[in-house]
Design an enzyme around this catalytic site. Structure first.
Site, PDB file in Angstrom:
ATOM      1  N   GLU A  66       8.879   0.066  26.763  1.00  0.00           N
ATOM      2  CA  GLU A  66       9.222   1.486  26.713  1.00  0.00           C
ATOM      3  C   GLU A  66       7.955   2.327  26.894  1.00  0.00           C
ATOM      4  O   GLU A  66       6.935   2.080  26.233  1.00  0.00           O
ATOM      5  CB  GLU A  66       9.878   1.828  25.363  1.00  0.00           C
ATOM      6  CG  GLU A  66      10.031   3.295  25.073  1.00  0.00           C
ATOM      7  CD  GLU A  66      10.845   4.028  26.132  1.00  0.00           C
ATOM      8  OE1 GLU A  66      10.335   5.032  26.671  1.00  0.00           O
ATOM      9  OE2 GLU A  66      11.976   3.591  26.417  1.00  0.00           O
ATOM     10  N   ASN A 120      10.691   8.125  24.943  1.00  0.00           N
ATOM     11  CA  ASN A 120      10.565   7.624  23.579  1.00  0.00           C
ATOM     12  C   ASN A 120      11.427   6.382  23.440  1.00  0.00           C
ATOM     13  O   ASN A 120      12.297   6.130  24.275  1.00  0.00           O
ATOM     14  CB  ASN A 120      11.036   8.681  22.574  1.00  0.00           C
ATOM     15  CG  ASN A 120      12.448   9.174  22.868  1.00  0.00           C
ATOM     16  OD1 ASN A 120      12.634  10.090  23.657  1.00  0.00           O
ATOM     17  ND2 ASN A 120      13.451   8.547  22.263  1.00  0.00           N
ATOM     18  N   THR A 164      24.621  13.926  22.162  1.00  0.00           N
ATOM     19  CA  THR A 164      25.701  14.486  21.333  1.00  0.00           C
ATOM     20  C   THR A 164      26.666  13.421  20.833  1.00  0.00           C
ATOM     21  O   THR A 164      27.529  13.711  20.014  1.00  0.00           O
ATOM     22  CB  THR A 164      26.518  15.519  22.129  1.00  0.00           C
ATOM     23  OG1 THR A 164      27.104  14.883  23.271  1.00  0.00           O
ATOM     24  CG2 THR A 164      25.640  16.675  22.581  1.00  0.00           C
ATOM     25  N   HIS A 183      23.501  14.871  32.380  1.00  0.00           N
ATOM     26  CA  HIS A 183      24.216  13.690  32.876  1.00  0.00           C
ATOM     27  C   HIS A 183      23.942  13.559  34.372  1.00  0.00           C
ATOM     28  O   HIS A 183      24.436  14.351  35.177  1.00  0.00           O
ATOM     29  CB  HIS A 183      25.726  13.830  32.639  1.00  0.00           C
ATOM     30  CG  HIS A 183      26.086  14.091  31.215  1.00  0.00           C
ATOM     31  ND1 HIS A 183      27.253  14.738  30.839  1.00  0.00           N
ATOM     32  CD2 HIS A 183      25.441  13.799  30.066  1.00  0.00           C
ATOM     33  CE1 HIS A 183      27.301  14.830  29.525  1.00  0.00           C
ATOM     34  NE2 HIS A 183      26.221  14.265  29.028  1.00  0.00           N
TER      35      HIS A 183
END
Length: 990
Positions: free
Chosen positions: A523, A601, A610, A915
């Protein structure tokens, strides 16, 4: 113990300069070398300047503990050898060696603090260490004089032995061995070029006007050589993956401003302080010992405000105000010094100098801490060294410039009495009163414009300080890699690039289905939480949540508070925890994606989302996947999806019933108005909280001894040999792998493939966002329930999320959220009941076009050194028609529910949905319109898989996370089958 060790180590180097200066006349008398006197200091300064960036970078690449201990040992050893020299040339050479050790100690001591102490606490930790310099400036001359007069000058070097042995022992016991993330090759060419131009700059400053006349072509040849070396250094560093000083750091506002402030403090204060004793001798006729004590008020001021600022920063977490205070104090003090005359009381001058010290103390450790907090842990040593180097160059160049200007003005002012300038202070005191007064007035006249010029520097510092971000420093422990290995593994079975929901899904499925497989997740961003990948909304402390969001926001973080910000369609929208594409987001004449945003991150955007997990319907579904529903079931398991999360919440029935009456007629049962399925789960106390990728990883993955997660480990290239993926190139290291999964996002997954030479016709094409229109209403004719506030992380009972599903007839997805507050201010005394404000968002499926694409530039790189992207994106007439229909639908919903808030729905900037799909889209066959097959394996590259929303090939309008995780499941199962079934591997040619 670490604190004591760093204090002792700092005392070791802080004493060096002044203790040597005291003994220098005796050394020269013993060894000779009057002509080379300045080299005692120039050699040390030059070595420190060279060593700081070198040790800073080596510490990032190899680990700091061994280097730190080696620096102490080198300093002590060369100190001992200095005591045995028989010639001045030997002493100069060993002083250079001392400087190498001293430079390593200086920068590594600051970086070691960053490894062990949270950013907010570092100021308090560093303040007493700063005070050591003040103590050393008082003690060292006394100690040096005493040793020289009693046991001899050689003991000023030998005295470092017991102190150094103590420092080495304490450092050995207390300095942590922090895991390094890279084994990249050190940039020796860049180091040579850096040495070239810094050496030229130091020699120009040290020799100009003293050893070489300012008018000498030789001096300006040195200056030109330094400039040429600087240009070559910049050109070289731009093309390197791991340069000694990564230039991208200087694109960060905090680094640029902090470096500028460090230079100002170095040039304006420490560059000038050497001339204050001369001023006191020239104007007031003070003896050298008394005149030298004029700097003591400044030392006291620095100690006082260093300690104060350290404690204040630790208490509040904020630092921007202190450089402002420091700039104002410095400017006021220098204005005061510019007004002194021969009759000014010495005490008043001491007061001005003390105020100057108060100002400097507001800068010292604050700038170091700010830069360390702003930079990734992987380059914290390099960043610390860069700022320290800039400050030292400020000292050197400032001292030279001030000395040259003072000398020139003094000679010009004295005119035919210029010979006075060459007299010693003792001889000046023997002159007649008139001659002394002339010299004093001329000296003051020469100094006054220099003081005022330095005032301008502090005013510039004041202006620059206003542009520092006003955010809280993190109180979280410093980020370290997950896993026990000090370095990356040489090889693994599966290398996964990206730790968002789909990367986590691959790790989870592989752990469950191929438990013996060695899995490594790489990552680029930092770990935010424990466990890694947890949703940031589950962080109870506001300041810690903000810090986590900032650390997700790339190299230009922006989040400063918990205040929410509703979208303004007139500008680029950016949300906490995400950052915008800096440039290339819109081409002239096109719509572009101005609000395109990313997160960097552990957990990716899955740590900020959400949580909506609706199932695709009608044209959103992927018709060539017959097992799609079973894959979606598995995705719901991984994400911990709750289909009725707010079953008992107030008003949810009211909202659903009113919307159902408006939209349900004619719809299939699974496409009717219903609660929004959410990725949430319950804590042990029953509180409902958000699910992040930590839930997808699960305990089974975290407990897997064959699984490793490497944070702050950007992958720059997939290794491909003979048409097969064989590993990844991460932080300068090649890690071999049998299978590679690229699970970044819709921008960075195709970017990595492009950088790796995988350039299929459909790569980066069919880019699609979800055009979005939003509105809000207030429910009427409802009874107010009892308040249920929950704790800081719990999703409260008044919450509710409804869903109007996509259909071919209504090609948009309606998301209905009961909010805690109105997005538009209401009348001050009109306080709505919680849950009665309802936000409406209608997301549209995009008209897919191959021309909507991301283009990558091989010759230009972004902040992370990857091919620079440019977005080509247009809304077609069909898209505008769909948006108009969505506007009509959202007004129908608003009218059915209650009173409109505001006058009209508005359309958000393209990209605001967060998105993004299609850029590595899946297809049933390799016909040039897709990047991967039904199992997510890239066409034509065995063993290379892609994951993320970017794999979805349909014009999906609902939140795509559930679907993308479902597609990740099929890819992970495919790899697991190859790993566990030899015959399966054989049939695919592996």
């Amino acid at each position: 113990m670490l604190f004591v060790a760093l204090v002792v180590v700092t005392l070791l180097t802080a004493m060096d300069a002044t203790i040597v200066a005291t003994a220098l006349p005796t050394i020269v008398a013993d060894l000779g070398g009057e002509r080379d006197l300045a080299w005692i200091f120039v050699a040390y300064t030059l070595a420190v300047t060279i060593a700081m960036p070198m040790f800073g970078r080596l510490g990032d690449l190899r680990g700091r503990r061994t280097l730190f201990l080696s620096s102490i040992a080198a300093f002590v050893l060369t100190s001992l050898l200095c005591g045995f020299v028989t010639g001045f040339g030997q002493l100069i050479a060993l002083r250079f060696g001392q400087g190498i050790g001293g430079g390593g100690i200086t920068v590594l001591s600051l970086a070691v603090v960053a490894d062990a102490v949270p950013a907010r606490e570092r100021g308090r930790f560093l303040a007493p260490i700063t005070a050591v310099y003040g103590i050393a400036s008082v003690v060292s001359p006394l100690l040096g004089g005493t040793l020289t007069d009693t046991v001899g000058w050689r003991w000023i070097f030998w005295v470092n032995a017991p102190l150094g042995a103590l420092a080495l022992l304490l450092a050995w016991v207390s300095v942590p061995a922090v895991a390094v993330r890279a084994r990249a090759r050190f940039d020796w060419t860049g180091t040579a070029l850096l040495t070239t131009w810094t050496t030229g700059a130091v020699l120009f400053a040290a020799w100009g006007g003293s050893r070489i006349a300012w008018s000498s072509p030789r001096l300006w040849a040195i200056a030109l050589g330094a400039l040429a070396g600087f240009a070559a250094f910049v050109a070289w560093s731009r093309g390197r993956e791991h340069p000694i000083v990564p230039l991208w750091m200087f694109r960060h506002r905090v680094v640029v401003i902090s470096s500028g402030l460090a230079f100002v403090v170095g040039a304006a204060v420490f560059g000038m302080v050497g001339y204050l004793p001369g001023l006191m001798q020239a104007v007031y006729g003070l003896p050298a010992t008394v005149a030298g004590s004029v700097v003591l008020p400044m030392v006291a001021g620095i100690m006082l405000t260093s300690i104060w600022t350290g404690h204040r920063v630790a208490r509040t977490g904020r630092y921007r105000s202190f450089p402002v205070y420091g700039s104002l104090a410095g400017a006021v003090a220098l204005v005061g010094l510019a007004t002194i005359g021969t009759g000014t009381p010495v005490a008043l001058i001491g007061l001005f100098i003390g105020v100057l010290g108060l100002g400097v103390g507001c800068f010292n450790q604050v700038m170091t801490v700010a830069v360390q907090d702003a930079m990734p842990a992987a380059v914290v040593g390099t960043a610390t060294a860069a700022v320290t180097l800039v400050r030292e160059l400020g000292v050197t160049l400032g001292s030279a410039a001030l000395g040259g200007l003072l000398g020139a003005r003094l000679l010009a002012g004295l005119g035919d009495r210029a010979a006075l300038a060459g007299l010693s202070p003792a001889r000046l005191r023997e002159l007649p009163d008139a001659a002394r007064e002339l010299y004093a007035q001329t000296y003051l006249t020469a100094m006054r414009p220099l003081f005022l010029g330095l005032v301008l520097l502090f005013l510039l510092a004041l202006a620059a300080s206003a542009f520092l971000p006003d955010h809280r420093l993190s109180a979280a422990p410093p980020s370290v890699p997950i896993g026990d290995d000090m370095t990356y593994p040489d090889d693994v079975d599966v290398a996964i690039v990206g730790s968002g929901p789909t990367g986590a899904a691959y790790a989870r499925i592989l752990t469950e289905r191929a438990p013996s497989a060695r899995i490594a997740v790489f990552e680029a961003g930092p770990v935010l939480t424990d466990p890694p990948g947890m949703h940031v909304k589950n962080i109870a402390d506001d300041a810690e949540r903000i810090a986590a969001q900032r650390r997700s926001e790339g190299l230009r973080p922006h989040t400063d508070s918990t205040a929410g910000e509703y979208a303004d369609p007139a500008r680029r929208v950016v949300r906490p925890g995400t950052f915008l594409l800096e440039s290339g987001y819109q081409v002239d004449g096109e719509d572009g994606l101005p609000a395109l945003a990313m997160s960097t991150n552990v957990g990716g955007m899955g740590a900020h989302w959400t949580g909506a997990c609706p199932r695709p319907g009608d044209a959103e579904r992927i018709d060539f996947l017959p097992d799609l529903d079973e894959l979606l079931d598995e995705a719901e398991r991984l994400l911990s999806v709750d289909k009725h999360p707010f079953a008992g919440a107030p008003y949810t029935d009211v909202v659903r019933d009113r919307l159902a009456a408006e939209f349900d007629p004619g719809r299939a049962a699974d496409r009717r108005v219903q609660p929004m399925p959410l990725a949430v789960h319950r804590r042990d106390d029953g509180a409902l909280i958000w699910s992040g990728p930590d839930v997808v990883f699960g305990d089974v993955t975290r407990d897997n001894p064959n699984f490793s997660l490497y944070a702050e480990s950007p992958v720059k290239r997939v290794l491909i040999e003979d048409g097969k993926a064989v590993g990844v190139h991460v932080n300068g290291v090649d890690v071999r792998a049998r299978y590679v999964v690229v699970a970044c996002d819709a921008l960075r997954t195709p970017q990595l493939l492009f950088a790796s030479g995988v350039r299929l016709p459909a790569l980066g094409r069919y880019l699609n966002d979800q055009p979005q229109t939003v509105f809000a209403i207030r429910l009427r004719d409802v009874r107010e329930p009892a308040a249920d506030t929950g704790d800081a992380t719990e999703i409260v009972g008044q919450s509710g999320v409804g869903w109007v599903p996509y259909t071919d007839e209504h090609p948009f997805h309606g998301q209905v959220m009961q909010l805690d507050a109105s997005p538009i201010p209401l009348v001050s005394d009109d306080e709505p009941a919680l849950g009665t404000i309802v936000g409406l968002g209608w997301f549209c499926g995009k008209d897919l076009q191959a021309s909507d694409r991301i283009e990558f530039d091989e010759d230009t790189t972004d902040d992370y050194g990857m091919p620079k992207p440019t977005i080509h994106y247009r809304l077609t007439p069909r898209d505008h028609e769909t948006l108009a229909r969505a506007r009509t639908a959202i007004l129908r919903a608003a009218t059915a529910l209650g009173e409109h808030i505001g006058t009209d729905p508005f359309v958000l900037s393209p990209g605001a949905s967060l998105h993004y799909q299609g850029t590595t889209r899946m297809g049933p066959v390799d016909d040039g319109t897709s990047v991967c097959g039904p199992n997510s394996e890239v066409w034509g590259v065995d063993g290379l898989y892609v994951a993320g929303n970017n794999v979805i090939p349909t014009p999906i309008a609902c939140n795509p996370t559930l679907t993308s995780v479902a597609l990740a499941v099929t890819g992970a199962r495919n790899i697991a089958a190859h790993l566990t079934t030899p015959t399966a591997a054989a049939t695919t040619g592996r």
